[in-house]
Design an enzyme around this catalytic site. Sequence first.
Site, PDB file in Angstrom:
ATOM      1  N   ASP A 177      12.725   7.103 -12.216  1.00 14.96           N
ATOM      2  CA  ASP A 177      11.296   6.867 -12.046  1.00 14.96           C
ATOM      3  C   ASP A 177      10.514   8.027 -12.663  1.00 14.96           C
ATOM      4  O   ASP A 177      11.037   9.140 -12.803  1.00 14.96           O
ATOM      5  CB  ASP A 177      10.944   6.809 -10.549  1.00 14.96           C
TER       6      ASP A 177
ATOM      7  N   ARG B 130      11.336   2.054 -19.235  1.00 15.59           N
ATOM      8  CA  ARG B 130      10.433   1.272 -18.384  1.00 15.59           C
ATOM      9  C   ARG B 130       8.997   1.758 -18.620  1.00 15.59           C
ATOM     10  O   ARG B 130       8.691   2.934 -18.395  1.00 15.59           O
ATOM     11  CB  ARG B 130      10.780   1.465 -16.916  1.00 15.59           C
TER      12      ARG B 130
HETATM   13  P1  FDA Z   1      -2.921  -3.487 -12.056  1.00 18.61           P
HETATM   14  O1  FDA Z   1      -2.917  -2.376 -11.064  1.00 18.61           O
HETATM   15  O2  FDA Z   1      -4.119  -3.669 -12.898  1.00 18.61           O
HETATM   16  O3  FDA Z   1      -2.588  -4.821 -11.293  1.00 18.61           O
HETATM   17  C1  FDA Z   1      -2.748  -6.108 -11.871  1.00 18.61           C
HETATM   18  C2  FDA Z   1      -2.708  -7.150 -10.766  1.00 18.61           C
HETATM   19  O4  FDA Z   1      -1.441  -7.116 -10.112  1.00 18.61           O
HETATM   20  C3  FDA Z   1      -3.707  -6.902  -9.641  1.00 18.61           C
HETATM   21  O5  FDA Z   1      -4.962  -7.466  -9.940  1.00 18.61           O
HETATM   22  C4  FDA Z   1      -3.021  -7.582  -8.482  1.00 18.61           C
HETATM   23  O6  FDA Z   1      -3.181  -8.985  -8.569  1.00 18.61           O
HETATM   24  C5  FDA Z   1      -1.587  -7.281  -8.729  1.00 18.61           C
HETATM   25  N1  FDA Z   1      -1.182  -6.024  -8.056  1.00 18.61           N
HETATM   26  C6  FDA Z   1      -0.943  -4.843  -8.647  1.00 18.61           C
HETATM   27  N2  FDA Z   1      -0.549  -3.928  -7.730  1.00 18.61           N
HETATM   28  C7  FDA Z   1      -0.574  -4.570  -6.545  1.00 18.61           C
HETATM   29  C8  FDA Z   1      -0.258  -4.175  -5.221  1.00 18.61           C
HETATM   30  N3  FDA Z   1       0.129  -2.943  -4.922  1.00 18.61           N
HETATM   31  N4  FDA Z   1      -0.380  -5.090  -4.233  1.00 18.61           N
HETATM   32  C9  FDA Z   1      -0.754  -6.351  -4.513  1.00 18.61           C
HETATM   33  N5  FDA Z   1      -1.065  -6.790  -5.747  1.00 18.61           N
HETATM   34  C10 FDA Z   1      -0.975  -5.912  -6.748  1.00 18.61           C
HETATM   35  N6  FDA Z   1       4.546   4.054 -11.432  1.00 18.61           N
HETATM   36  C11 FDA Z   1       4.906   5.328 -11.665  1.00 18.61           C
HETATM   37  O7  FDA Z   1       4.037   6.198 -11.709  1.00 18.61           O
HETATM   38  N7  FDA Z   1       6.207   5.665 -11.878  1.00 18.61           N
HETATM   39  C12 FDA Z   1       7.200   4.740 -11.882  1.00 18.61           C
HETATM   40  O8  FDA Z   1       8.373   5.083 -12.083  1.00 18.61           O
HETATM   41  C13 FDA Z   1       6.842   3.389 -11.617  1.00 18.61           C
HETATM   42  N8  FDA Z   1       7.784   2.423 -11.571  1.00 18.61           N
HETATM   43  C14 FDA Z   1       7.386   1.106 -11.482  1.00 18.61           C
HETATM   44  C15 FDA Z   1       8.346   0.104 -11.543  1.00 18.61           C
HETATM   45  C16 FDA Z   1       7.938  -1.226 -11.538  1.00 18.61           C
HETATM   46  C17 FDA Z   1       8.979  -2.293 -11.626  1.00 18.61           C
HETATM   47  C18 FDA Z   1       6.552  -1.550 -11.458  1.00 18.61           C
HETATM   48  C19 FDA Z   1       6.088  -2.964 -11.511  1.00 18.61           C
HETATM   49  C20 FDA Z   1       5.632  -0.561 -11.332  1.00 18.61           C
HETATM   50  C21 FDA Z   1       6.019   0.769 -11.326  1.00 18.61           C
HETATM   51  N9  FDA Z   1       5.097   1.785 -11.165  1.00 18.61           N
HETATM   52  C22 FDA Z   1       5.485   3.080 -11.400  1.00 18.61           C
HETATM   53  C23 FDA Z   1       3.723   1.480 -10.689  1.00 18.61           C
HETATM   54  C24 FDA Z   1       2.770   1.292 -11.858  1.00 18.61           C
HETATM   55  O9  FDA Z   1       2.589   2.514 -12.506  1.00 18.61           O
HETATM   56  C25 FDA Z   1       1.406   0.762 -11.380  1.00 18.61           C
HETATM   57  O10 FDA Z   1       0.848   1.649 -10.466  1.00 18.61           O
HETATM   58  C26 FDA Z   1       1.471  -0.613 -10.745  1.00 18.61           C
HETATM   59  O11 FDA Z   1       2.420  -1.428 -11.373  1.00 18.61           O
HETATM   60  C27 FDA Z   1       0.106  -1.300 -10.835  1.00 18.61           C
HETATM   61  O12 FDA Z   1      -0.267  -1.468 -12.173  1.00 18.61           O
HETATM   62  P2  FDA Z   1      -0.218  -2.890 -12.926  1.00 18.61           P
HETATM   63  O13 FDA Z   1       0.267  -2.673 -14.297  1.00 18.61           O
HETATM   64  O14 FDA Z   1       0.587  -3.842 -12.133  1.00 18.61           O
HETATM   65  O15 FDA Z   1      -1.719  -3.342 -13.081  1.00 18.61           O
END
Ligand code: FDA
Length: 324
Positions: free
Chosen positions: A137, A187
């Site tokens: 991570d 990732r």
């Molecule tokens: P965004 O936050 O814009 O979300 C888009 C949509 O997804 C939202 O409108 C909502 O519908 C839904 N959504 C997103 N988060 C949600 C939540 N918590 N609850 C409910 N709905 C939600 N970060 C990091 O710093 N280090 C890491 O190693 C990782 N590893 C990692 C692995 C995986 C498999 C994922 C999916 C994410 C991570 N992250 C991470 C977290 C990542 O950096 C980020 O904070 C979240 O994925 C939210 O960003 P999105 O790209 O999903 O977009």
Amino acid sequence: MSVLRNSLLAGARSTRMRRVAERSRLVRPLVDRFVAGALERDAVATARRLTDEDLLVTLDYLGEDVVSADQARATVAAYRSILKIVAANGLGANVEVSLKLSALGQSLGAGGEQLALDGAMAICAAAASAGTTVTLDAEDYTTISSTLEIHSRARAEFPWLGIAIQAYLKRAEADCQDLARAGCRVRLCKGAYVAPESASYKGGAVGDSYGRCLATLLSSNAYPMIATHDPAMIDAAKSLIAQFQRSRDSYEFQLLYGVRPDEQRALSAENRVRVYVPYGDEWYPYFMRRLAERPANLRFFVRAAASAATGPIRRSGASVGGGK
Ligand code: FDA
């Protein structure tokens, strides 16, 4: 909203808020949505349920910011144990593990990095025996160079070791270029931490950076792991996958357990999809980062925490001060 997000991320380090959250029965259902459970058997049961639906899994043993080498060694033991169980259950082909180097002692001062490298190597060896892989991570921006260095050293022996890159950091694109090599498992996520303006993007610029990093990775021979729930990023990825004629087994989407489960199933009809499944007792910091990402989760939490603060937490104040 970003003030609120920053406060929540700061709250992830607050002992007081942690006590409130841990004592609130109302918070528990929300935690259960994002965390498989406290025990190894909870993690394996969830992994089996997801793999039965043709989803891949990465298991994350919750624990970060260890304060002693013994704690770091306990984390290594926990990973070795879950990997044995994964293998014994015949899940090695579809279930890998994710780990935070902070939980392996990376920030323990002199010797911390070596401790984390040794721990990561031991976990990689256990993963190899279980027939699976490991992904590191990405955490606080101050640790990224060290994490990349440990990744590069461990990859010499375990070339399949993956690493997360956070698009909100200005260095992300250059890091993706360095990692855009054959077979390198990267990732790409937006980033769940806070960094100073000099080092990070905000708002729409994070999505722009995500798009540039995606293009770098998908146009290379790397194995991109597209970690997002954002429909705009998912669409951008799909276009690039078509443009660069990526075969189904040359990339994967990744989403968090409990977030957009319907999209997880829909995406898996045409793509490999891996669900990130956390388990363990130390759910609080992970949970706070999930809250910071979504106002709707936050409103629920504030209501539950407020009712806990006026209820049981006040009554137990003396015992908290009394050495718990
Ligand atoms: P965004 O936050 O814009 O979300 C888009 C949509 O997804 C939202 O409108 C909502 O519908 C839904 N959504 C997103 N988060 C949600 C939540 N918590 N609850 C409910 N709905 C939600 N970060 C990091 O710093 N280090 C890491 O190693 C990782 N590893 C990692 C692995 C995986 C498999 C994922 C999916 C994410 C991570 N992250 C991470 C977290 C990542 O950096 C980020 O904070 C979240 O994925 C939210 O960003 P999105 O790209 O999903 O977009």
